[in-house]
Design an enzyme around this catalytic site. Structure first.
Site, mmCIF file in Angstrom:
data_model
loop_
_atom_site.group_PDB
_atom_site.id
_atom_site.type_symbol
_atom_site.label_atom_id
_atom_site.label_comp_id
_atom_site.label_asym_id
_atom_site.label_seq_id
_atom_site.Cartn_x
_atom_site.Cartn_y
_atom_site.Cartn_z
ATOM 1 N N GLU A 168 4.404 13.270 -4.791
ATOM 2 C CA GLU A 168 3.702 13.247 -3.503
ATOM 3 C C GLU A 168 4.466 14.119 -2.501
ATOM 4 O OE1 GLU A 168 4.013 9.770 -0.920
ATOM 5 O OE2 GLU A 168 1.834 9.785 -0.706
ATOM 6 N N GLU A 190 0.886 -1.172 0.000
ATOM 7 C CA GLU A 190 0.000 0.000 0.000
ATOM 8 C C GLU A 190 0.920 1.217 0.000
ATOM 9 O OE1 GLU A 190 -2.732 -0.482 3.278
ATOM 10 O OE2 GLU A 190 -3.783 -2.105 2.280
ATOM 11 N N CYS A 250 -2.231 9.143 2.981
ATOM 12 C CA CYS A 250 -1.922 8.701 1.617
ATOM 13 C C CYS A 250 -3.087 8.997 0.677
ATOM 14 C CB CYS A 250 -1.607 7.220 1.616
ATOM 15 S SG CYS A 250 -2.970 6.224 2.231
#
Ligand code: NAD
Ligand code: 6OD
Length: 484
Positions: A388, A253, A287
Site C-alpha cells: 500500500e 479497519e 483506504c
C-alpha cells in the site's frame, strides 16, 4: 497559533506530555501546537468515561439519547464552515472534497446511527420444557462500556464520527485518540458535544502519538471495554495484541491494495471518470483507493491514455480556492514514503505514463506535494504493486480472460475493496462474488449507503461496521431465559 487541547470530562485541558507542532500540509507552515496527554491524563479520560456510564448518560432513555445525537449533527451543520476550515488546515485537502465528503458525512453519521438504533430489534425463542409450562428466551442489548476510538488522518472527521456516532447511539462512552497529524475536528467536536448537552465524560479526546504515547496508553488501559481502530495493518496488529489483554473486543479497519478491473464492454467515459476518482481523490489517501488496475487487453491503450490525461488535469494550490482539485499528502514523512515508491517504480523499469515527480507550485514550495502518477510495465511481484502506497498513483496491467483478472485481483495479502467496470450484469456479479474483498463496487466507487456492511477481508481488517453491524460491535448481547 492554534492550541489543540484535550477534551476530558467536558472540559478542555492542556496536555502534560511534550507538545508537538501541527503543520499545514499545503505550505509546511506550523499553524498550531498539539498539547499531548500523558499517561495520567489518558487515565483521567477513561475514568471520566467510566463515571459517565454510571451517571445521567447511563440512565438516559433511548429517545432522549437519540435526540441529543441529532443535536450533535445539527451542531456540526451549524458550524459547517468552522469544521471545513479546520479540516482543510489540518490536511490541505481541497474545499471541493471536504465540503462534499468530510464534513457532511460527519453530521450524517450521527443522524444515520440515531435512526439505526431506534429500529434495532432482538431475537426471541419460545421453548418447550419437560413440565409443559415452557420458557421464553429473549435477547437484550446494552452498551459495552468505554470504547477507545483510534483514528487515522486521511478523513479525520468522517472516520472518527463513523465510530463515535454508533458507539454513543448504543449508550457507550468514548475516548478518542485522533491522529497526531489531524487534531482539529475531534477537538472542535468537543464544543459541539457540550453545546448539544451531551453529559461530561461521554465524549473525550486525548491527543498524542501511538507507541509510548496516548494511543498505546489508551488501547492498553484496562478500563477500556472495546477498541475500534482505523489505520495501517501493522498498527492494527499492535492494537489487536493490546486488546488481547483482558480479552476485549476489537474492530479493525485496515489498509488496502485495491484492484480495479476494467472489461472491454465497460462504458468508457463513465469508467474513466470513476476510476480516475478511485485513483486520485484525496491525493490517493483513501483506504478504498485503486492502486492497481487490470484492463482487458483490447482497450488497454485507450484506458492508459485516458487515465494519464485525468492525472495531468489536476490543479494544485490553495485548498480554499474552488479551482484547486488536488491537495498535498499529509506530511513530509508520508511524501518521502510515496516518493520512495515513485523511485522504485522508475528504477524497476516502469513506463511512466503521467507524473512520477513533484510539482512546482508558486507560493506553496514548502508543501508536501506529489504528482498524480500512472505507471505500466512492472512485474506483479514489484513492491509498487504489492504494498500500500497511499498516494495518488496507480499501475495498469493488461489481462485477457475473466479468470485471469480475478486471479490477479486476488493476488494480494489485502482484501478491502475492488471496483469492476463492465456493462454485463452477469459478469459483474460473477466477478464480484469471487474477488476476496469486503466491498465491491460495480461501475462506481465510494458510493456509500451507511446501512451496508463495511470492512475488509484478509489483512484489511477484522469485523464489519455500518448499519446493524455497528450495532453488533457496540453492544453486548445478553440472553434472558424465563421459565413460564
Ligand atoms: P496509522 O496506523 O499510522 O495511525 C492510525 C492511528 O493509530 C493514529 O492515531 C496513531 O497515532 C495510532 N497509533 C499508531 N501506533 C499505535 C499503537 N501502537 N497503539 C495505539 N495507537 C497507535 O495510520 P495512518 O497513517 O494514520 O492512516 C493511514 C492508514 O490507514 C492506511 O494504511 C489506510 O489504508 C488506513 N485506513 C484504513 C481505512 C479502512 O476503513 N479500512 C480507512 C482509512 C485509513
Ligand atoms: O465511508 C466510510 O464509512 C468509511 N469508513 C470510509 C473509509 C475510507 C478510507 O479511507
Amino acid at each position: 497559533m492554534t492550541e489543540f487541547l484535550n477534551f476530558i470530562d467536558g472540559r478542555f485541558v492542556p496536555g502534560r506530555a511534550e507538545a508537538f507542532a501541527n503543520h499545514f500540509p499545503s505550505t509546511g507552515e506550523v499553524l498550531g501546537e498539539v498539547r499531548a496527554a500523558d499517561r495520567d491524563q489518558v487515565d483521567e479520560a477513561v475514568g471520566a468515561a467510566q463515571r459517565a456510564l454510571k451517571g445521567p448518560w447511563g440512565r438516559m432513555a433511548l429517545a432522549e439519547r437519540v435526540a441529543l445525537l441529532r443535536k450533535v449533527a445539527d451542531g456540526i451543520n451549524a458550524r459547517f464552515d468552522e469544521f471545513l476550515a479546520a479540516e482543510i488546515l489540518d490536511t490541505g485537502k481541497p474545499r471541493s472534497i471536504a465540503s462534499h465528503i468530510d464534513i457532511p458525512r460527519g453530521a450524517a453519521n450521527f443522524n444515520v446511527f440515531a435512526d439505526q438504533v431506534m429500529t434495532l430489534s432482538n431475537e426471541s425463542f419460545e421453548m418447550a420444557t419437560p413440565d409443559g409450562t415452557g420458557a421464553l428466551n429473549y435477547a437484550v442489548r446494552g452498551p459495552r462500556g468505554v470504547i477507545a476510538v483510534v483514528c487515522p488522518w486521511n478523513l479525520p472527521l468522517l472516520l472518527m464520527t463513523w465510530k463515535v456516532a454508533p458507539a454513543l447511539a448504543c449508550g457507550n462512552t468514548v475516548v478518542v485518540k485522533p491522529s497526531e497529524e489531524t487534531p482539529a475536528t475531534a477537538t472542535l467536536l468537543g464544543e459541539v458535544m457540550n453545546a448539544a448537552g451531551i453529559p461530561p465524560g461521554v465524549y473525550n479526546v486525548v491527543h498524542g502519538h501511538g507507541p509510548g504515547s496516548a494511543g498505546e496508553f489508551l488501547t492498553r488501559h484496562p478500563g477500556v471495554n472495546g477498541i475500534t481502530f482505523t489505520g495501517e495493518t501493522s498498527t492494527g496488529e499492535a492494537i489487536m495484541a493490546a486488546s488481547s489483554k483482558g480479552v476485549r473486543p476489537v474492530s479493525l479497519e485496515l489498509g488496502g491494495k485495491n484492484a480495479g478491473i476494467i472489461f472491454d464492454d465497460a462504458d468508457f467515459d463513465k469508467t474513466m471518470e470513476g476510476i480516475g476518482r478511485a485513483c486520485f481523490a484525496n491525493t490517493g489517501q483513501v483506504c478504498l483507493g485503486t492502486e492497481r488496475i487490470y484492463v482487458q487487453r483490447g482497450i488497454f491503450d485507450r484506458v492508459a491514455e485516458g487515465l494519464a490525461a485525468k492525472a495531468r488535469a489536476y490543479r494544485f494550490g490553495d485548498p480554499f480556492d474552488p479551482a484547486t482539485t488536488m491537495g498535498p499528502v499529509i506530511s513530509t514523512e508520508h511524501r518521502a514514503k510515496v516518493l520512495s515508491y515513485y523511485d522504485r517504480a522508475a528504477k524497476g523499469g516502469a513506463q511512466i505514463l503521467a507524473g512520477g515527480g513533484v510539482p512546482s507550485i508558486q507560493g506553496y514550495e514548502g508543501g508536501y506535494w506529489v504528482e498524480p502518477t500512472v505507471w505500466t510495465g512492472l512485474a506483479e511481484d514489484s513492491p509498487v504493486i504489492r504494498e500500500e502506497i497511499f498516494g495518488p498513483c496507480t499501475h495498469l496491467q493488461p489481462f485477457d480472460t475473466e479468470d485471469e483478472a480475478i486471479a490477479l485481483a486476488n493476488n494480494s495479502p489485502y482484501g478491502l475493496a475492488t471496483t469492476i467496470w463492465t456493462e454485463s450484469l452477469g459478469r459483474a456479479h460473477r466477478v464480484a462474488r469471487q474477488v476476496e474483498v469486503g466491498i465491491s463496487w460495480v461501475n462506481c466507487w465510494f458510493l456509500r449507503d451507511l446501512r451496508t456492511p463495511f470492512g475488509g477481508a484478509k489483512a484489511s481488517g477484522i469485523g464489519r461496521e455500518g448499519g446493524v453491524h455497528s450495532m453488533e460491535f457496540y453492544t453486548e448481547l445478553r440472553n434472558i431465559c424465563i421459565k413460564l
